[in-house]
Each structure stands twice: as structure tokens, then as C-alpha cells.
Design an enzyme around this catalytic site. Structure first.
Site, PDB file in Angstrom:
ATOM      1  N   ASP A  36       0.867  -1.169   0.000  1.00  0.00           N
ATOM      2  CA  ASP A  36       0.000   0.000   0.000  1.00  0.00           C
ATOM      3  C   ASP A  36       0.914   1.232   0.000  1.00  0.00           C
ATOM      4  O   ASP A  36       2.143   1.132   0.130  1.00  0.00           O
ATOM      5  CB  ASP A  36      -0.966  -0.001   1.188  1.00  0.00           C
ATOM      6  CG  ASP A  36      -2.201   0.854   0.899  1.00  0.00           C
ATOM      7  OD1 ASP A  36      -2.160   1.667  -0.053  1.00  0.00           O
ATOM      8  OD2 ASP A  36      -3.205   0.728   1.612  1.00  0.00           O
TER       9      ASP A  36
HETATM   10  C1  NOJ Z   1      -4.052   3.949  -0.017  1.00  0.00           C
HETATM   11  C2  NOJ Z   1      -5.225   3.017   0.122  1.00  0.00           C
HETATM   12  O1  NOJ Z   1      -5.182   2.339   1.358  1.00  0.00           O
HETATM   13  C3  NOJ Z   1      -5.295   2.000  -0.996  1.00  0.00           C
HETATM   14  O2  NOJ Z   1      -6.467   1.261  -0.854  1.00  0.00           O
HETATM   15  C4  NOJ Z   1      -5.208   2.680  -2.326  1.00  0.00           C
HETATM   16  O3  NOJ Z   1      -5.350   1.753  -3.356  1.00  0.00           O
HETATM   17  C5  NOJ Z   1      -3.873   3.392  -2.406  1.00  0.00           C
HETATM   18  N1  NOJ Z   1      -3.823   4.404  -1.368  1.00  0.00           N
HETATM   19  C6  NOJ Z   1      -3.635   4.023  -3.766  1.00  0.00           C
HETATM   20  O4  NOJ Z   1      -4.450   5.108  -3.957  1.00  0.00           O
END
Ligand code: NOJ
Length: 752
Positions: free
Chosen positions: A283
Site C-alpha cells: 500500500d
Molecule cells: C491507499 C489506500 O489504502 C489504498 O487502498 C489505495 O489503493 C492506495 N492508497 C492508492 O491510492
């Protein structure tokens, strides 16, 4: 000759047998330097759209261009549009030594430009086919805009209404969640990833992210292995079995270990036991956050831990690009780990057909003709109306007559064209949803007077990372007009709930009652007109005890997407007979959170005796929720009888058939979600009082009886021991069938 040209010549357009894929990737890997391999593991965001905090060292466009040209980037997120993706792709394909194309990822969560209801709402349809359809359309629109990969579905089982991201998942149940996980993967990926109108999906956040302590986003997670295996992991396993191309790990720790550094989850389970052959993306900076958690001394150690644990791609931590080469040269990390991670990424690029034609998704023609079409919007309306849940309907106040003399439409969400789009709205144009006012205007007959008044303003959730919530607690200037509208109307439709940015990532709440003056507005209207139909638009379960008691009807409409207003009007006026059921429990108050239907009995459940002190209960409120899991009404009434099992006792491995008759006693045809739950009464590890193990949505004509049959097999009758071993234990079981998790018929059987 550019390597990509060589690749083009060496591939056909036909589906390739695995060996050809392997040969191709082996050959490519054989040509790659260590630096080029590390580049493939590096993912950057575009600079014009950020979905996470800015990196500490925010590079300028020139630096980024340079890194793209020198093969230091394998993927980008948040670049979209056929032209922009083509440009970025060209930069890489034409300038790097091997011309390996980028893979473009984006958060396409419930639509790309045509917005479907938020995922929690879609789960309320209990019709996975709809999620398949919406994901398919979202994929088509995104792919037409150059995207090859969505960071969806989020398959985190969410039990806590305080956590803002409950809106993004399929609710609290692992069985329902698994069915929706599969449907979404099918929808996004289709039959063939190489089809230019399908995209790679991503099961996230692996794992446990929704169990953050106290429902506060990004907080630590403390759960036992029994919960991990039986509640958290099943939807991930279902997605893996469905062939999901990628996984995303998470920000959280579980019992102290950052999941991004968990080799048990990523290597042993996912890539080992489950045989997943795609790749894992971190993430946003979750590799770098290992240090902030206190589980690595510096970014280099983060890189070391993450790559060893099986995190293949680094989203925005820059840990891999900065440190992996060095770690290999020092003998700290074995190059084979890096090669293996690259192999996985190349595999997905290959399956997407990017080596055949790196520009196949950047198709300006498609972009013009496939996005936000009438057809897509019609589908959004269909999905939206089936996602709504009728929570209350006293004296059949609904459906409303289209020729009623006067209807008041009141509330801060009544004429809101933005909130229905929900959070995580990708490229939806702001203010583009059909408002409820527009929907009702289009639905009513010419003789009906629609008396509209806003009543009060909403409290506003944070739009940007640095915003705070803006509460409206004092502006009552709209009350007089609202009360007057209510007074002169036969019935009041009151649209209240949450602003679109009140739920979603980083939007946790300690109070899940209606914010601002909404309750007060209800009370003021109630003084002059008791016929209040509440339409809730929200992204999480809300605590609404007074409204549950005093309103005449409640329709849970969620954040329903582009066509919200039409879809709600369809339900209010009976053009569609509501069929949704809650995929999450609605608490009476926030103190009950996390509250869920599949709890364990405890050694001191209430109800064993008349005593309640010294039994497991609250002293100031009941244990029971406001509305239970699986609950939802229809304009028809469904009666259940004749629950019959084909055997009273089975051997392990046998099948058990369960039948029930459902009669539509109402005057309208309608769909009912027939739900089956089991309880393993005495097991080695205490099992929940009920576990959903089957459901079927059936259309039953007025007056008709339908027999619904379920088959229970080992797959439904066992559970995981904390060590991760799946067992079916002999003994007594209960089976329940009914219209929600509380109102059920009950039978019993034995496994010998
Ligand atoms: C953080 C989020 O937790 C995740 O779900 C998302 O895909 C990413 N950012 C990218 O935007």
C-alpha cells in the site's frame, strides 16, 4: 532494434500456453540487469493526483521523466486518460533499453466515470451478479482511458461502523464477502485479461486492515488466529481462487507485525498454500511505514524486510529503488528474491497483453465512445435501486402514489448532486449525480405538488488531506421553510445522512449519529407532520434510534451513484419493489461497536436466567442491534414454512439438502433474499451463534410459493483451527433459514 519491437514480433494474439509465457519471461529476465529488475518493482504516483500523503522528497516532473527514461519505474498510479497514459508509456518504451511497458494502476472502486453505488451498498443487493456487472462496466471505462489495473476489490471484512472504509467493502460477513469478491474479480478481469476492455484486479488489504483498534483508520490490529482464518482471510482466498491478478498488502500491523513484512501471509499462505502466481503491491508507502511502526531502523531495513516477506512492488516508499541493489551487493538480500518478484510483475504485464501492444489500452476512440454512456448509466440505475434497503414501512406508507396531492421533499441531501457519488469516485464529475429532487420531479404526476426545502446544511467531511470536518451546528435559518413545507404536505420525504467525504479512507468517527442539525430538523418536522419517510444516504451504518422509532418509513439508499435520484424515486414510487438486505449490522449506539451477528455465545449469555447482572450485557442499552445483519423489507410480505432437511444425520463428506417454502403474501411481485445460517453447537473452538452459509435471491410473484433448496457440504460445515488447518468436526449442528439473521426457522442435524 528496440526490445519492444522484438517482443512484438515474437508474440501472437492468441491465448498463450503457460510454457510460452514462461519462456518469454525467462528470456526477458535473462537480459535484465539488477538495476533494471529493481526498476520493475518501483511504482510512482503521477504528480497531478495523489491518493496518499506526499512523499518526503517530492520530485519534480523533470526528475520523474528522467527516472522513467532510465528504466527506474515499472508502474505508475493515478495517471489516467488515453493521451496521458500513451505519453508516459511512450517515454518508457522508446527510451529504456528493454522497452518493458509500464502497468497503470488506479483506484476504480465503484465506477470510473459512471458511478455505481458504493461497494457496501452493492453488497446490500445480495446479488453478486450486479457487482459483476458494475465492475465490468467500470473496467471497460477505465480501460478505455488507459488504465490496466484497478486497486479493487477491497475485500476486508468490516465489523466496525466507526471505520470510514466500511463503505468500500462488502460488509461484515466472510461468506457474503467472498461471493462479492469473486463477482468483482470476474467483472474486472473478464474471461481474458488481454482483452482491451478488461483490467487486472487487486484484492486488498492483505490482511486484517478493517480490524483496526477502536475503528480508527491505520490503527494497530490485535486479532487471534481463529478470527484471522475464519473471518478475515476467506474473501482473500476466494479472490485468489478466482484468479485475481494482484494483491495489495496493508498499512496495519497484526499483533505487532506489519503485514507488509509478513512472510507468513505473503509467502507461506498466499504464494505458497494458495498457489497465487500474480504479484503483491504494497500500500502507499506501507514499506516505509514499517520504520514508523517501530519495526525497522531505517528505510533500508524496511526494504530488506518487505522483499524477504514477499511484497513485490513498492508503491511510493522508494525503499526498493534506493536500497535493493545495495542490499544484494552486500549479500544481505538474495538476487533470486528480486528476480522472482519481477517475474510475477512481468507475468501480469504479459497476461494483459502489454508486450504485444503497450498502447492497446490507450485508445482515444474507445475513450470517446465507451465512457459515461446512456447504457452505462442505465446499468447504474438498475444496480442502485436493487442496492437499497427498506428498513421500516409503517402502515404501508410506501410506495407513494405518483398522483398524491402534495409531497414535501426536505433535507440537506434532497437536492445534493454530489454526495450520492460517494467517496472513491475516480473520474466522476463533481455535481453530476441525479439528485433526489430531480428524480422525484421526473417521477411524479402533473397533479402532485412537490414542496422542496433544504432545511439545514450538511456537516462536511474533509475534501483534502489537511481539511478537518466542518460541522453545521448553528444555522437553523432553513427550518421555517422546511416546517412550512411539511405542514402543507400529505407526506414528507426527508433526505438525511452523510456527506460523501464523511466516509472513506481516513474518515473514522467516534460518533455515528446524524451529524449537525439533522436530528433537530427531523424533530421540528415531526411536530407538524408524522408521515415522515426518511431516505438515508450514507457510507456506514448510522445510529438512529429516535428516527427508527418515530419515522413512518426508512429507506437506506446509501451513496447510490450517478443515477441515485432516479433509482430512489423508482423505489419510493413502487416502480421497483425493494429487495436489499443489510450487509452490516446497524447498532443502536456507537458504544455497541464493533457489533456483528456472528458473535460467540460467551460463557454468560443473557437469557439463560432472569438475571442480567453478571451476564454479558450492557447496563444502559440492550445487546441487540437497531437493525440486524440480513435485514430488509419489501412491499410484499414473505412467509417461510416447511423447513426440511433430507437427512437428520450425515457422515463427514456427505451432502445435506435443506429445503424451505417461501410464499409471497403481498399484492406485488417481489424478490426475497432467502438466507441460510448454521451453528456448530459443540466444537473444539467455540463457534459463532450463527454463520451465513448460503443465500439465494428469488423472484416470487404475488400469491406464489417457491421452494428454495440449499446444499451443505464440507466446504460450509467446517472451520479453521487457529493454526490454519480446516476441519469438519462431528456433532450436533443447527440450521436456520429465514429472511434475516434473526427471523428464522430452525432445524437440527448431526455429523457422525
Ligand atoms: C491507499 C489506500 O489504502 C489504498 O487502498 C489505495 O489503493 C492506495 N492508497 C492508492 O491510492
Amino acid at each position: 532494434m528496440l526490445f519492444s519491437a522484438f517482443i512484438l514480433a515474437s508474440c501472437t494474439n492468441n491465448p498463450k500456453p503457460a510454457s510460452e509465457e514462461d519462456r518469454f519471461i525467462d528470456e526477458l529476465l535473462g537480459k535484465m540487469t539488477l538495476a533494471e529488475k529493481v526498476g520493475q518493482l518501483n511504482q510512482y504516483t503521477s504528480r497531478w493526483e495523489m491518493t496518499g500523503p506526499a512523499p518526503t522528497e517530492n520530485k519534480g516532473a523533470q526528475d520523474l521523466l528522467q527516472e522513467l527514461k532510465s528504466g527506474m519505474v515499472g508502474s505508475m498510479l493515478n495517471v489516467n486518460g488515453a493521451e496521458a497514459t500513451r505519453k508516459a508509456q511512450q517515454t518508457v518504451v522508446e527510451n529504456t533499453r528493454l522497452g518493458i511497458p509500464l502497468i497503470f494502476g488506479y483506484d476504480v472502486i465503484h465506477g470510473y466515470k459512471t458511478m455505481f453505488p458504493i461497494p457496501l451498498a452493492e453488497a446490500a443487493s445480495w446479488n453478486p451478479e450486479l457487482a459483476r456487472l458494475s465492475s465490468q462496466i467500470a473496467a471497460k471505462e477505465a480501460a478505455a482511458s488507459g488504465i490496466n489495473w484497478t486497486f479493487a476489490p477491497m475485500v476486508d471484512v468490516g465489523r466496525d461502523a466507526r471505520w470510514g472504509r466500511v463503505m468500500e467493502g462488502a460488509g461484515e460477513d466472510p461468506f457474503l464477502g467472498s461471493e462479492f469478491a469473486k463477482a468483482r474479480v470476474q467483472g474486472f478481469q473478464g474471461e481474458d485479461l488481454a482483452d482491451e476492455l478488461t483490467i487486472a484486479a487487486c484484492a486488498k488489504h492483505f490482511a486484517g486492515y478493517a480490524f483496526s483498534d477502536a475503528g480508527r483508520d491505520y490503527n494497530s490490529v490485535e486479532i487471534g488466529n481463529e478470527t484471522l482464518h475464519n473471518i478475515v482471510l476467506p474473501p482473500f482466498k476466494a479472490a485468489a481462487e478466482e484468479g485475481v491478478a494482484t494483491f495489495m498488502n496493508g498499512f496495519n500491523t497484526i499483533n505487532g507485525l506489519p503485514v507488509t513484512a509478513s512472510s507468513y501471509l505473503q509467502r507461506d499462505l498466499l504464494k505458497g498454500e494458495w498457489g497465487f502466481d500474480g504479484f503483491v503491491v504494497s500500500d502507499w508507502n506501507s514499506i516505509g511505514e514499517i520504520e514508523i511502526h517501530g519495526a525497522a531502523a531505517n528505510l533500508k531495513e524496511c526494504a530488506d524486510r518487505a522483499i524477504k516477506a514477499g511484497s513485490d512492488m513498492d508503491m511510493e516508499a522508494r525503499a526498493y529503488i534506493k536500497h535493493l541493489e545495495e542490499l544484494v551487493k552486500e549479500g544481505q538480500v538474495d538476487e533470486t528474491l528480486i528476480t522472482e518478484a519481477v517475474r510475477r510483475i512481468l507475468r501480469i504485464k504479459y497476461r494483459l497483453g502489454l508486450f504485444d501492444d503497450p498502447y492497446k489500452y490507450c485508445n482515444a476512440e474507445n475513450e470517446k465512445k465507451l465512457i459515461y454512456t446512456n447504457e452505462n448509466r442505465a446499468a447504474a440505475r438498475k444496480v442502485a435501486r436493487e442496492s437499497m434497503v427498506l428498513l421500516k414501512n409503517n402502515k404501508h406508507i410506501l410506495p407513494l402514489a405518483t398522483n398524491a396531492k402534495s409531497i414535501a421533499l426536505i433535507g440537506p441531501l434532497a437536492n445534493d448532486k454530489d454526495s450520492p457519488l460517494g467517496n472513491w469516485r475516480a473520474k466522476a464529475e463533481s455535481q453530476s449525480a441525479v439528485s433526489l429532487l430531480e428524480g422525484m420531479q421526473a417521477a411524479i404526476g402533473q397533479t402532485t405538488r412537490l414542496n422542496y426545502a433544504e432545511g439545514c446544511k450538511l456537516s462536511i467531511g474533509p475534501r483534502n488531506f489537511t481539511d478537518r470536518m466542518i460541522f453545521n451546528e448553528s444555522d437553523r435559518s432553513g427550518f421555517t421553510k422546511a416546517v412550512a413545507a411539511a405542514r402543507k404536505s400529505e407526506v414528507v420525504v426527508l433526505a438525511i445522512g452523510e456527506d460523501c467525504y464523511q466516509s472513506g479512507e481516513g474518515r473514522s468517527m467516534t460518533d455515528i449519529r446524524l451529524k449537525g442539525l439533522q436530528q433537530e430538523l427531523f424533530d421540528a418536522i415531526y411536530q407538524v407532520n408524522k408521515n415522515i419517510v426518511v431516505v438515508l444516504m450514507n457510507g456506514r451504518p448510522l445510529a438512529i434510534p429516535e428516527i427508527a422509532e418515530k419515522s413512518a418509513a426508512i429507506l437506506e439508499a446509501w451513496h447510490a451513484g450517478s443515477e441515485a435520484g432516479h433509482a430512489i424515486a423508482d423505489v419510493l414510487f413502487g416502480k421497483y419493489n425493494p429487495s436489499g438486505k443489510l450487509p452490516v449490522t446497524f447498532p443502536r449506539n456507537v458504544g455497541q461497536c464493533p457489533i456483528f451477528y456472528n458473535y460467540k455465545n460467551t460463557g454468560r449469555p443473557t437469557g439463560m436466567t432472569d438475571a442480567w447482572v453478571l451476564y454479558s450485557c450492557y447496563n444502559d442499552a440492550p445487546n441487540s442491534p437497531q437493525f440486524p445483519f440480513g435485514y430488509g423489507l419489501s412491499y410484499s410480505t414473505f412467509n417461510y414454512d416447511n423447513l426440511v432437511l433430507d437427512q437428520s444425520s450425515i457422515e463427514k463428506g456427505d451432502k445435506l439438502k435443506v429445503k424451505v417454502s417461501v410464499t409471497n403474501k403481498g399484492e406485488l411481485d417481489g424478490e426475497e433474499v432467502v438466507q441460510l445460517y448454521i451453528r456448530d453447537i459443540a466444537a473444539t473452538y467455540a463457534r459463532p451463534v450463527k454463520e451465513l452459509k448460503g443465500f439465494e435471491k428469488v423472484m416470487i410473484k404475488a400469491g406464489e410459493t417457491k421452494e428454495v433448496e440449499f446444499t451443505l457440504t464440507e466446504k460450509e460445515l467446517g472451520y479453521y483451527f487457529p493454526c490454519g488447518k480446516y476441519v469438519v468436526e462431528p456433532g450436533e449442528f443447527q440450521v436456520f433459514v429465514g429472511s434475516n439473521s434473526v427471523d428464522v426457522l430452525q432445524e437440527q442435524f448431526t455429523i457422525k
